[in-house]
Design an enzyme around this catalytic site. Structure first.
Site, PDB file in Angstrom:
ATOM      1  N   HIS A  33      51.504  81.958  51.200  1.00 28.90           N
ATOM      2  CA  HIS A  33      50.694  81.863  49.971  1.00 28.90           C
ATOM      3  C   HIS A  33      49.307  81.269  50.268  1.00 28.90           C
ATOM      4  O   HIS A  33      48.846  81.347  51.393  1.00 28.90           O
ATOM      5  CB  HIS A  33      51.448  81.081  48.898  1.00 28.90           C
ATOM      6  CG  HIS A  33      52.859  81.576  48.725  1.00 28.90           C
ATOM      7  ND1 HIS A  33      53.173  82.689  47.999  1.00 28.90           N
ATOM      8  CD2 HIS A  33      54.035  81.120  49.250  1.00 28.90           C
ATOM      9  CE1 HIS A  33      54.493  82.907  48.050  1.00 28.90           C
ATOM     10  NE2 HIS A  33      55.032  81.971  48.806  1.00 28.90           N
ATOM     11  N   GLU A 181      62.286  79.308  55.205  1.00 29.97           N
ATOM     12  CA  GLU A 181      62.303  78.631  53.908  1.00 29.97           C
ATOM     13  C   GLU A 181      62.816  77.225  54.178  1.00 29.97           C
ATOM     14  O   GLU A 181      64.007  77.016  54.416  1.00 29.97           O
ATOM     15  CB  GLU A 181      63.225  79.368  52.922  1.00 29.97           C
ATOM     16  CG  GLU A 181      62.772  80.782  52.546  1.00 29.97           C
ATOM     17  CD  GLU A 181      61.665  80.810  51.489  1.00 29.97           C
ATOM     18  OE1 GLU A 181      61.088  79.747  51.172  1.00 29.97           O
ATOM     19  OE2 GLU A 181      61.368  81.916  50.982  1.00 29.97           O
TER      20      GLU A 181
END
Ligand SMILES: [Zn+2]
Length: 412
Positions: A33, A181
């Site tokens: 991101h 993650e």
């Protein structure tokens, strides 16, 4: 320059020009991101993009400390599209790609770490992977497992396992790739971990440990290549090497590279024992030359100058009429055949002309200067045509072709 000095210089130059890969790999780190895309948001107000960037920077420092070459996609709070991240990585010719993310789950209670990779056993029809990534499944999976195990053990997070996934950055690249993650931003305990500088540092160390425990495949750019097995065998034999773990199999072979390979395969020094220091011995096999000819495009500082001098002593190749020897020029298939056959004659001390060849290639008539060599090598099973009837003697030889040729030679 004495021969000894020349040899010392040669060893020195080869060490510089062809450093063997130890464990110093080039790694691309990707903070997920960024910019207008904040990613997940934490129960404690954390933005995923900021957490990702901080862990990625800690990971970069950790890996750099350990001697890896590390390149980051975004280094600040800017927006990068997924394609930009993959294209940027592809251009770097790196060994592996690690994208760092933090997770979020609608139920708000799930916590732990997981690692995503593309698995060709679970393809998703709507999200096809790149051809390269399909072949890379075992390597990406291996990397994912190493990173997950080390991350969980260093950071004390719950192990949620590996996840075969079609996320863009794991599926579209050309090197082993994973998406980590680290933990769940919308689960309070995990979010507290992600807010802690010490916990982020542990995560970075854990991921670094996983990368350190993983051995990337040799020559990532030759995975799936038709000559891969030959390339690996010749690398293991110490004949060929690459540049930064890339072999560049489809690139044209340069004259300087060819001679370097031939020196390793046939040991020019050994062959030259028949030549006296003044280089005057001639026989049915040898016609030694003094190696003092200079060429205007071959300065003594050029990395392959010593091997050219030795090749000259063996009378292997002559310069061009304009006083050049063109070390960087691609070598043709006909030239390779001619020189290779000459070297096999020198190494077996069985000179002389081969019998008039049986012409099978339309583009290699019996009176072509390289015809005898081409047909002799073909008969020995060392060289093949492009097709049964075409050899393309004027075509440049590729680095893959020379690896295959050497492999066939050593298999005899
Ligand atoms: Zn994310």
């Amino acid at each position: 320059m004495t021969l000894l000095k020349r040899l010392i210089l040669l060893t020195f130059i080869l060490t510089i020009a062809f450093p063997y890969q130890a464990f110093a790999y080039k790694i691309v780190l990707d903070a997920g991101h960024g910019g207008s895309d904040p990613g997940a948001s934490g129960v404690n107000g954390l933005k995923e993009k900021d957490v990702n960037l901080d862990i990625t920077q800690k990971l970069r420092d950790e890996l750099t400390k350990r001697g890896y070459e590390v390149v980051l996609t975004r280094t600040d709070d800017t927006y990068w599209s997924l394609a930009e991240r993959v294209n940027f990585t592809d251009a770097l010719k790196a060994d592996l790609f690690v994208s760092v993310h933090a997770n979020s789950h609608p139920n708000g209670t799930t916590r732990g770490s997981m690692v995503l990779y593309y698995d060709n056993d679970y393809p998703q029809e709507d999200y096809p992977a790149s051809d390269k990534m399909k072949q890379l499944t075992p390597y990406s999976k291996d990397l994912a497992q190493h990173v997950l195990d080390s991350l969980v053990s260093a950071a004390g997070t719950k192990n949620l396992g590996l996840v075969p996934s079609a996320v863009y950055v794991a599926r579209m690249g050309s090197i082993p790739s994973i998406l980590v993650e680290t933990a769940f931003l919308n689960q309070p305990d995990d979010a507290a971990l992600l807010a802690s500088d010490a916990a982020r540092a542990k995560m970075a160390v854990g991921i670094a440990n996983g990368i350190a425990g993983y051995a990337p495949p040799v020559f990532t750019d030759s995975l799936g290549h038709w000559a891969r097995e030959s390339i690996l065998r010749m690398k293991n034999k110490g004949i060929i090497d690459g540049i930064n773990n890339q072999y560049q199999p489809d690139r044209a072979l340069k004259r300087a590279e060819f001679l370097t390979l031939m020196d390793r395969a046939f040991s020019f020094d050994k062959l030259a024992t028949a030549c006296t220091p003044s280089g005057t011995v001639t026989s049915a096999v040898y016609s030694c030359q003094t190696a003092d000819q200079t060429y205007k495009d071959l300065p003594a500082s050029y990395w392959a100058s010593p091997v050219f001098a030795k090749a000259q002593q063996l009378n292997l190749l002559q310069g061009y009429a304009d006083g050049t020897i063109r070390p960087e020029q691609p070598i043709t298939r006909g030239e390779v055949a001619y020189l290779f056959e000459r070297l096999t004659q020198l190494s077996t001390k069985s000179g002389g002309q081969s019998p008039t060849p049986k012409v099978t290639f339309d583009d290699v008539p019996a009176d072509l200067w390289s015809a005898k060599a081409i047909y002799a090598l073909k008969q020995k099973g060392i060289i093949n045509g492009i097709t049964d009837t075409s050899f393309k003697p004027e075509q440049t030889m590729t680095r893959a072709e020379i690896a295959a040729l050497l492999d066939r030679y050593f298999a005899k």
